[in-house]
Design a protein around this motif. Structure first.
Motif, PDB file in Angstrom:
ATOM      1  N   SER A 158       0.842  -1.183   0.000  1.00  0.00           N
ATOM      2  CA  SER A 158       0.000   0.000   0.000  1.00  0.00           C
ATOM      3  C   SER A 158       0.887   1.246   0.000  1.00  0.00           C
ATOM      4  CB  SER A 158      -0.953  -0.019   1.204  1.00  0.00           C
ATOM      5  OG  SER A 158      -1.917   1.004   1.094  1.00  0.00           O
ATOM      6  N   SER A 159       0.380   2.352   0.502  1.00  0.00           N
ATOM      7  CA  SER A 159       1.138   3.603   0.414  1.00  0.00           C
ATOM      8  C   SER A 159       0.729   4.562   1.524  1.00  0.00           C
ATOM      9  CB  SER A 159       0.893   4.267  -0.945  1.00  0.00           C
ATOM     10  OG  SER A 159       1.383   5.581  -0.974  1.00  0.00           O
ATOM     11  N   LEU A 160       1.675   5.413   1.900  1.00  0.00           N
ATOM     12  CA  LEU A 160       1.387   6.475   2.870  1.00  0.00           C
ATOM     13  C   LEU A 160       0.339   7.430   2.312  1.00  0.00           C
ATOM     14  CD1 LEU A 160       2.977   6.829   5.649  1.00  0.00           C
ATOM     15  CD2 LEU A 160       3.796   8.942   4.654  1.00  0.00           C
ATOM     16  N   SER A 161       0.203   7.473   0.993  1.00  0.00           N
ATOM     17  CA  SER A 161      -0.793   8.337   0.358  1.00  0.00           C
ATOM     18  C   SER A 161      -2.213   7.960   0.765  1.00  0.00           C
ATOM     19  CB  SER A 161      -0.678   8.242  -1.170  1.00  0.00           C
ATOM     20  OG  SER A 161       0.607   8.610  -1.602  1.00  0.00           O
ATOM     21  N   GLY A 162      -2.387   6.723   1.238  1.00  0.00           N
ATOM     22  CA  GLY A 162      -3.711   6.271   1.622  1.00  0.00           C
ATOM     23  C   GLY A 162      -4.055   6.492   3.079  1.00  0.00           C
ATOM     24  N   VAL A 163      -3.148   7.096   3.838  1.00  0.00           N
ATOM     25  CA  VAL A 163      -3.393   7.302   5.267  1.00  0.00           C
ATOM     26  C   VAL A 163      -4.382   8.436   5.501  1.00  0.00           C
ATOM     27  CG1 VAL A 163      -2.332   7.881   7.495  1.00  0.00           C
ATOM     28  CG2 VAL A 163      -1.150   6.361   5.894  1.00  0.00           C
ATOM     29  N   ARG A 164      -4.173   9.551   4.810  1.00  0.00           N
ATOM     30  CA  ARG A 164      -5.091  10.701   4.879  1.00  0.00           C
ATOM     31  C   ARG A 164      -5.246  11.291   3.479  1.00  0.00           C
ATOM     32  NH1 ARG A 164      -5.275  12.862  10.203  1.00  0.00           N
ATOM     33  NH2 ARG A 164      -6.986  14.198   9.505  1.00  0.00           N
ATOM     34  N   GLY A 165      -6.434  11.831   3.203  1.00  0.00           N
ATOM     35  CA  GLY A 165      -6.660  12.467   1.913  1.00  0.00           C
ATOM     36  C   GLY A 165      -5.944  13.813   1.834  1.00  0.00           C
ATOM     37  N   ARG A 166      -5.071  13.961   0.828  1.00  0.00           N
ATOM     38  CA  ARG A 166      -4.355  15.217   0.621  1.00  0.00           C
ATOM     39  C   ARG A 166      -4.566  15.668  -0.812  1.00  0.00           C
ATOM     40  NH1 ARG A 166       0.598  12.749   1.241  1.00  0.00           N
ATOM     41  NH2 ARG A 166       1.543  14.525   0.204  1.00  0.00           N
ATOM     42  N   LYS A 167      -4.719  16.969  -1.008  1.00  0.00           N
ATOM     43  CA  LYS A 167      -5.150  17.458  -2.319  1.00  0.00           C
ATOM     44  C   LYS A 167      -4.173  17.160  -3.447  1.00  0.00           C
ATOM     45  CE  LYS A 167      -3.874  22.246  -1.089  1.00  0.00           C
ATOM     46  NZ  LYS A 167      -3.912  22.132   0.376  1.00  0.00           N
ATOM     47  N   SER A 168      -2.925  16.853  -3.134  1.00  0.00           N
ATOM     48  CA  SER A 168      -1.950  16.580  -4.196  1.00  0.00           C
ATOM     49  C   SER A 168      -2.079  15.177  -4.793  1.00  0.00           C
ATOM     50  CB  SER A 168      -0.524  16.765  -3.661  1.00  0.00           C
ATOM     51  OG  SER A 168      -0.267  15.828  -2.633  1.00  0.00           O
ATOM     52  N   ASN A 169      -2.670  14.239  -4.038  1.00  0.00           N
ATOM     53  CA  ASN A 169      -2.691  12.856  -4.546  1.00  0.00           C
ATOM     54  C   ASN A 169      -3.855  12.034  -4.012  1.00  0.00           C
ATOM     55  OD1 ASN A 169      -2.002  12.439  -1.902  1.00  0.00           O
ATOM     56  ND2 ASN A 169      -0.071  11.413  -2.297  1.00  0.00           N
ATOM     57  N   PHE A 170      -4.995  12.676  -3.740  1.00  0.00           N
ATOM     58  CA  PHE A 170      -6.069  11.956  -3.053  1.00  0.00           C
ATOM     59  C   PHE A 170      -6.768  10.908  -3.915  1.00  0.00           C
ATOM     60  CE2 PHE A 170      -8.157  15.729  -4.771  1.00  0.00           C
ATOM     61  CZ  PHE A 170      -9.328  15.224  -5.339  1.00  0.00           C
ATOM     62  N   VAL A 171      -6.697  11.038  -5.236  1.00  0.00           N
ATOM     63  CA  VAL A 171      -7.339  10.018  -6.080  1.00  0.00           C
ATOM     64  C   VAL A 171      -6.558   8.705  -5.977  1.00  0.00           C
ATOM     65  CG1 VAL A 171      -8.128   9.395  -8.379  1.00  0.00           C
ATOM     66  CG2 VAL A 171      -8.237  11.788  -7.654  1.00  0.00           C
ATOM     67  N   TYR A 172      -5.247   8.788  -6.202  1.00  0.00           N
ATOM     68  CA  TYR A 172      -4.382   7.616  -6.015  1.00  0.00           C
ATOM     69  C   TYR A 172      -4.472   7.124  -4.577  1.00  0.00           C
ATOM     70  CZ  TYR A 172       0.019   5.053  -5.302  1.00  0.00           C
ATOM     71  OH  TYR A 172       0.971   4.117  -4.962  1.00  0.00           O
ATOM     72  N   ILE A 224       6.480  10.183  10.047  1.00  0.00           N
ATOM     73  CA  ILE A 224       5.507  10.870   9.191  1.00  0.00           C
ATOM     74  C   ILE A 224       4.161  10.157   9.241  1.00  0.00           C
ATOM     75  CG2 ILE A 224       4.939  11.451   6.786  1.00  0.00           C
ATOM     76  CD1 ILE A 224       7.992  11.816   6.342  1.00  0.00           C
ATOM     77  N   TYR A 225       4.201   8.829   9.219  1.00  0.00           N
ATOM     78  CA  TYR A 225       2.974   8.034   9.295  1.00  0.00           C
ATOM     79  C   TYR A 225       2.209   8.329  10.590  1.00  0.00           C
ATOM     80  CZ  TYR A 225       0.063   3.897  10.143  1.00  0.00           C
ATOM     81  OH  TYR A 225      -0.976   3.058  10.444  1.00  0.00           O
ATOM     82  N   LEU A 226       2.919   8.331  11.706  1.00  0.00           N
ATOM     83  CA  LEU A 226       2.272   8.569  12.999  1.00  0.00           C
ATOM     84  C   LEU A 226       1.695   9.983  13.085  1.00  0.00           C
ATOM     85  CD1 LEU A 226       4.859   6.810  15.341  1.00  0.00           C
ATOM     86  CD2 LEU A 226       2.552   6.021  14.784  1.00  0.00           C
ATOM     87  N   ILE A 227       2.432  10.957  12.550  1.00  0.00           N
ATOM     88  CA  ILE A 227       1.944  12.344  12.548  1.00  0.00           C
ATOM     89  C   ILE A 227       0.683  12.468  11.698  1.00  0.00           C
ATOM     90  CG2 ILE A 227       2.468  14.703  11.771  1.00  0.00           C
ATOM     91  CD1 ILE A 227       5.401  14.149  12.574  1.00  0.00           C
ATOM     92  N   LEU A 228       0.705  11.859  10.506  1.00  0.00           N
ATOM     93  CA  LEU A 228      -0.459  11.920   9.621  1.00  0.00           C
ATOM     94  C   LEU A 228      -1.697  11.299  10.272  1.00  0.00           C
ATOM     95  CD1 LEU A 228       0.820  11.094   6.023  1.00  0.00           C
ATOM     96  CD2 LEU A 228      -0.321  13.186   6.772  1.00  0.00           C
ATOM     97  N   LYS A 229      -1.491  10.238  11.021  1.00  0.00           N
ATOM     98  CA  LYS A 229      -2.612   9.540  11.655  1.00  0.00           C
ATOM     99  C   LYS A 229      -3.349  10.429  12.657  1.00  0.00           C
ATOM    100  CE  LYS A 229      -3.466   5.472  11.775  1.00  0.00           C
ATOM    101  NZ  LYS A 229      -4.526   4.631  11.113  1.00  0.00           N
ATOM    102  N   VAL A 230      -2.597  11.288  13.364  1.00  0.00           N
ATOM    103  CA  VAL A 230      -3.201  12.065  14.460  1.00  0.00           C
ATOM    104  C   VAL A 230      -3.417  13.531  14.112  1.00  0.00           C
ATOM    105  CG1 VAL A 230      -2.199  10.523  16.175  1.00  0.00           C
ATOM    106  CG2 VAL A 230      -0.957  12.578  15.537  1.00  0.00           C
ATOM    107  N   LEU A 231      -2.939  13.961  12.957  1.00  0.00           N
ATOM    108  CA  LEU A 231      -3.035  15.377  12.591  1.00  0.00           C
ATOM    109  C   LEU A 231      -4.506  15.799  12.424  1.00  0.00           C
ATOM    110  CD1 LEU A 231      -0.644  17.344  12.091  1.00  0.00           C
ATOM    111  CD2 LEU A 231      -1.034  17.006   9.648  1.00  0.00           C
ATOM    112  N   PRO A 232      -4.912  16.924  13.031  1.00  0.00           N
ATOM    113  CA  PRO A 232      -6.282  17.412  12.843  1.00  0.00           C
ATOM    114  C   PRO A 232      -6.576  17.703  11.370  1.00  0.00           C
ATOM    115  CG  PRO A 232      -5.194  18.589  14.632  1.00  0.00           C
ATOM    116  CD  PRO A 232      -4.141  17.791  13.942  1.00  0.00           C
TER     117      PRO A 232
END
Length: 244
Positions: free
Chosen positions: A138-152, A228-236
């Motif tokens: 899988s990918s870190l891109s799938g942890v949270r939706g971000r406008k640069s790559n949310f489709v992938y 980075i993964y842990l930060i993304l998981k908890v970031l508001p």
């Protein structure tokens, strides 16, 4: 005698840079490998280039997008696998994906739908007593939706969620499920993208984490990406919205 000589690894999407490194590392550990991909010639060249024992590697044609062929592909395997690695992947730029559904659809099919199609068949085969492990890339891109790559990212998020449920489904059968959540890898799929070079991981490094997978469901290679993964998981969500 190598203890792994009777163990078989099935790698789906075996032509990816990470998958090729997995082939080399599994074979070096004494496993037999079934390398399945649309590009069989590239895999044949890998064997020749690395002087690998052809008796340890079987190359088969596999198309993740051809759902109708998946049952026949699996039934015709001469040896049912002990470990399955789903490494097939496809990526198009987010802006292109938003404007052209063809690219979006191909990401959905390769990254998620094809995986569910073939892995359901493998996981539900009651006759295969060999199956011990399924690993999905899988990918870190799938942890949270971000406008640069949310489709992938959405296709990878769906795949991670599927694997999480599959883990629960197969728990009583003692079948281990792992998901490798990686950041930037120096591979052909990322060629041409403007990526932070200090965060790039090499395919052989990522492959080591796949081949050496333990019992933890989530595998995140590299301490920087773990952070980075842990930060993304908890970031508001308000702060996630400010990310590129």
């Amino acid at each position: 005698m190598n203890q792994n000589t009777d163990k078989t690894i099935l790698i789906l999407g075996a032509n990816s840079d990470v998958a090729k490194q997995c082939i080399l590392q599994y074979v070096a550990k004494g496993f037999s490998v079934i390398a399945a991909s649309r590009n069989t010639k590239s895999l044949e060249q890998l064997i020749l280039r690395n002087n690998l024992d052809p008796s340890k590697i079987q190359i088969l044609y596999f198309d993740a997008a051809d759902f109708a062929s998946h049952q026949k592909f699996y039934e015709e395997l001469l040896t049912k696998p002990n470990t399955v690695v789903y490494a097939a992947g496809f990526l198009v730029d987010n802006e292109k994906a938003l404007k052209d559904f063809k690219g979006t659809q191909q990401m959905m099919v390769t990254n998620y739908m094809g995986a569910v199609s073939i892995l359901n068949i493998i996981a539900m085969d009651e006759s295969n007593k060999n199956l011990e492990r399924i690993i999905g890339l899988s990918s870190l891109s799938g942890v949270r939706g971000r406008k640069s790559n949310f489709v992938y990212g959405s296709t990878k998020a769906a795949f991670t969620t599927y694997l999480s449920g599959l883990r629960q489904e197969l728990a009583l059968k003692k079948i281990t499920i792992n998901v490798l959540i990686s950041g930037y890898i120096n591979t052909k799929i990322n060629a041409g993208l403007d990526l932070n070079k200090s965060l790039l991981m090499e395919p052989d490094y990522v492959a080591k984490h796949i081949v050496g997978a333990g019992n933890s469901f989530i595998i995140v290679p590299n301490f920087k990406w773990k952070l980075i993964y842990l930060i993304l998981k908890v970031l508001p969500e308000s702060l996630v919205a400010k990310l590129p």
